[in-house]
Design a protein around this motif. Structure first.
Motif, PDB file in Angstrom:
ATOM      1  N   VAL A 103      21.372 -25.709   1.749  1.00 17.57           N
ATOM      2  CA  VAL A 103      22.732 -26.186   1.474  1.00 17.57           C
ATOM      3  C   VAL A 103      22.789 -27.715   1.583  1.00 17.57           C
ATOM      4  CG1 VAL A 103      25.102 -26.154   2.307  1.00 17.57           C
ATOM      5  CG2 VAL A 103      23.841 -24.026   2.091  1.00 17.57           C
ATOM      6  N   ILE A 104      22.137 -28.262   2.599  1.00 17.22           N
ATOM      7  CA  ILE A 104      22.153 -29.732   2.730  1.00 17.22           C
ATOM      8  C   ILE A 104      21.548 -30.367   1.471  1.00 17.22           C
ATOM      9  CG2 ILE A 104      21.200 -31.727   3.988  1.00 17.22           C
ATOM     10  CD1 ILE A 104      21.395 -30.084   6.561  1.00 17.22           C
ATOM     11  N   GLY A 105      20.443 -29.799   1.003  1.00 18.54           N
ATOM     12  CA  GLY A 105      19.778 -30.349  -0.181  1.00 18.54           C
ATOM     13  C   GLY A 105      20.660 -30.303  -1.417  1.00 18.54           C
ATOM     14  N   TYR A 106      21.159 -29.125  -1.743  1.00 12.33           N
ATOM     15  CA  TYR A 106      21.942 -28.970  -2.972  1.00 12.33           C
ATOM     16  C   TYR A 106      23.327 -29.618  -2.873  1.00 12.33           C
ATOM     17  CZ  TYR A 106      18.655 -25.908  -5.344  1.00 12.33           C
ATOM     18  OH  TYR A 106      17.549 -25.422  -5.980  1.00 12.33           O
ATOM     19  N   ILE A 156      26.617 -15.484   2.414  1.00 11.25           N
ATOM     20  CA  ILE A 156      25.753 -15.313   1.235  1.00 11.25           C
ATOM     21  C   ILE A 156      24.287 -15.236   1.648  1.00 11.25           C
ATOM     22  CG2 ILE A 156      24.822 -16.586  -0.761  1.00 11.25           C
ATOM     23  CD1 ILE A 156      27.700 -17.433  -1.398  1.00 11.25           C
ATOM     24  N   PHE A 157      23.886 -16.159   2.508  1.00 11.77           N
ATOM     25  CA  PHE A 157      22.474 -16.183   2.882  1.00 11.77           C
ATOM     26  C   PHE A 157      22.121 -15.082   3.875  1.00 11.77           C
ATOM     27  CE2 PHE A 157      22.586 -20.250   0.807  1.00 11.77           C
ATOM     28  CZ  PHE A 157      21.342 -20.293   0.212  1.00 11.77           C
ATOM     29  N   LEU A 182      21.217 -13.275  -4.443  1.00 13.21           N
ATOM     30  CA  LEU A 182      20.018 -14.105  -4.380  1.00 13.21           C
ATOM     31  C   LEU A 182      18.792 -13.228  -4.135  1.00 13.21           C
ATOM     32  CD1 LEU A 182      21.182 -17.183  -2.265  1.00 13.21           C
ATOM     33  CD2 LEU A 182      20.705 -17.129  -4.704  1.00 13.21           C
ATOM     34  N   ARG A 183      18.856 -12.470  -3.019  1.00 10.82           N
ATOM     35  CA  ARG A 183      17.728 -11.593  -2.695  1.00 10.82           C
ATOM     36  C   ARG A 183      18.090 -10.161  -3.059  1.00 10.82           C
ATOM     37  NH1 ARG A 183      16.968 -15.243   1.663  1.00 10.82           N
ATOM     38  NH2 ARG A 183      14.851 -16.040   1.567  1.00 10.82           N
TER      39      ARG A 183
END
Lengths: 253, 311
Positions: A103-106, A244-245, A251-252
């Motif tokens: 999340v930090i990246g995106y 979500i994660f 996603l998975r």
């Protein structure tokens, strides 16, 4: 923390912006300039000052917010949707990166792009009208908070969307109308009393009002309430991303 | 299995999808460090599901997986940093350059930039000259190489190759197996699925056969071929036989593809193969032959036979 992982995602997303410079920066600046020409010069010349601020200057915070919201959402949603669409999401899911790091990246990259864009629009606005910033620290705080919050929202949208139509539908049919009706181009005090009450259910009103207050010291709603509403939306987004994660939703398998 | 911790330990792994389809049923498996393990099975057998769970792409419904002793859920950082994955599908970042995408993979897996390592990887896969090309300009085979380079960018200790040679030319296949051999020499464990069973026959130390989500057999390749493979003696007769004489009925004889061929199947591990007795009987019956040849079943024949039996 996997700092290298965060840096890789962030740089990857920022590189995409550089590759698509026209779409990322030039197009929003051009459309904002057109708003100034149409609303600021053509229509604005027929509208008297609002709360002691010329109409051209009055719409600057709303225009920045308009771009900030739409760009934050589209950048972040595209950032996570495209790997899902192309299948390259496998690498992200199999990498030693946590939810927070992804999340930090995106979101960090999407918010950075939006903030840069907000700065460019502010500079562009200065070419057309006089812009004052009475509370620069608060202005930056609102800018960053809104960019991060709506980038998170865009991230959620990108995870939820399973086709291009869904990806486009929320910014087009929800966010843009809410922003236009949230006081980007007018003060809600100019509306009839009933519509003033209805408008208060629009979350974007609080963002624009707080942001405009940081410029000119005038607000449609109390600044504290604006800040509270923004934080409340941020919290909702954080909880949704965490869920979500945790569940692997869309996603998975 | 030795006393050391296996590089991969899978215990009672189950996967049931939302629609009720059971992709894996109590699969258990141990793989030692430095092994080349081939997982064979028909389409939809559960090979990719198993790989996806180990790599973190899919969630298991039940069971446990450990990589070098670390649990894939609670210690995912450690396990995932040890694993490299080459997926089955050609999924690449279309608009990126080869160098950028490989550097991204290394960073994503937590490794600091190392241009020398990336150069070595790209050169070993004949990608060095293409490093500045955008991926969309590459051929399918080249894209497959890029996927392998991405998987190797963070120097994994366990490499999963999910049908890596599907649809690639002979040259790439050879390059790829050269890379696998080099990796194995450095102690990297390689787990591969392939449709080219001769590749598994050529490369693997052990073979696992999976069908309908169940691991029906895991065995050393040489033992598997010895135990399940058929050995045959082909006799080239001077004169074709109209029918196999009755007094030879005790021998597992059948006519060969050519009229003058007679095929005898036997168990090479048995105390007596029966070859001497057969040759004596043939001589006494006046059946003469000019040449002989022995053959052994290929892994493919064993695989097809096993899967047929299970069905």
């Amino acid at each position: 923390m996997n700092w290298q992982g965060i840096k890789a995602i962030y740089n990857f997303e920022m590189a995409r912006t550089r590759r698509t410079l026209f779409q990322s920066i030039v197009a929003p600046v051009m459309s904002t300039s057109l708003y100034f020409v149409v609303f600021g010069a053509a229509i604005g010349s027929r509208i008297t000052e609002i709360d002691g601020v010329s109409y051209g200057s009055f719409i600057v915070p709303g225009l920045i917010m308009l771009s900030l919201l739409t760009e934050s959402i589209s950048n972040a949603s595209f950032g996570i949707y495209f790997p899902k669409f192309s299948g390259t999401i496998y690498e992200l899911l199999s990498a030693p990166v946590s939810v927070v790091e992804i999340v930090i990246g995106y979101v960090g990259a999407a918010a950075t792009k939006s903030i840069i864009l907000g700065g460019i629009i502010l500079a562009t606005a200065n070419l057309f009208v006089d812009v004052q910033i009475l509370h620069p620290v608060w202005m930056v705080l609102f800018l960053v908070l809104t960019a991060v919050t709506f980038s998170l929202f865009g991230f959620i949208l990108g995870v939820w969307a399973d086709n291009w139509e869904k990806l486009a539908i929320v910014p087009t049919l929800v966010i843009t109308p809410l922003t236009f009706l949230g006081g980007s181009f007018y003060s809600i005090s100019m509306l009839p009393p009933v519509w003033q009450t209805v408008t208060l259910f629009n979350p974007v009103v609080y963002l624009i009002s707080g942001f405009r207050w940081s410029f000119y010291g005038n607000a449609d709603v109390a600044v504290g309430l604006s800040l509270t509403m923004t934080f409340a939306f941020l919290l909702m987004c954080i909880i949704t991303v965490w869920w979500i994660f945790k569940t692997g939703y869309r996603l998975r398998t | 299995m030795g006393d050391s911790v296996p590089v991969l330990r899978i215990e009672n792994l189950c996967k049931t999808y939302d629609d009720g389809f059971e992709a894996l049923k109590n699969a258990s498996l141990e793989i030692d460090e430095g092994e080349i393990f081939a997982l064979l099975g028909p389409n939809g057998a559960g090979k990719t599901t198993l790989i996806n769970i180990v790599c973190g792409i899919a969630n298991a419904s039940a069971g446990q997986v450990a990589v070098s002793g670390y649990d894939i859920v609670t210690e995912f950082r450690k396990t995932r940093s040890l694993i490299g994955l080459v997926p089955q599908e050609l999924t690449t970042e279309t608009f990126e350059s080869v160098w950028a995408t490989v550097a991204f993979s290394r960073g994503l897996f937590g490794k600091s930039p190392d241009p020398q390592h990336l150069e070595k990887v790209l050169k070993s896969l004949s990608l060095w000259e293409k490093k500045d090309n955008t991926i969309m300009t590459l051929s399918g085979g080249m894209k497959r190489r890029v996927l392998i380079a991405k998987a190797l960018a963070h120097e994994p200790r366990v490499l999963f190759l999910d049908e890596p040679t599907a649809g690639v030319d002979v040259e790439l296949r050879q390059d790829m197996w050269d890379v696998v051999r080099q990796l194995r020499a450095t102690g990297v464990t390689v787990i591969l699925t392939t449709h080219y069973i001769e590749e598994a026959e050529q490369m693997a130390d052990r073979i696992g056969i999976i069908n309908h989500g169940e691991l029906i057999l895991v065995q050393e390749k040489s033992r598997l071929m010895r135990e399940l493979g058929k050995k045959q003696l082909i006799l080239y007769l001077d004169d074709p036989l109209q029918a196999i004489p009755e007094h030879l009925a005790a021998f597992d004889l059948e006519p060969g593809p050519e009229p003058n061929e007679l095929v005898y199947s036997y168990d090479s591990q048995a105390n007596s193969t029966g070859i001497t007795a057969l040759l004596n009987e043939l001589r006494s019956a006046g059946i003469h032959f000019s040449d002989v040849k022995t053959t052994q079943s290929s892994l493919e024949e064993i695989f097809v036979d096993l899967v047929k039996r299970i069905r």
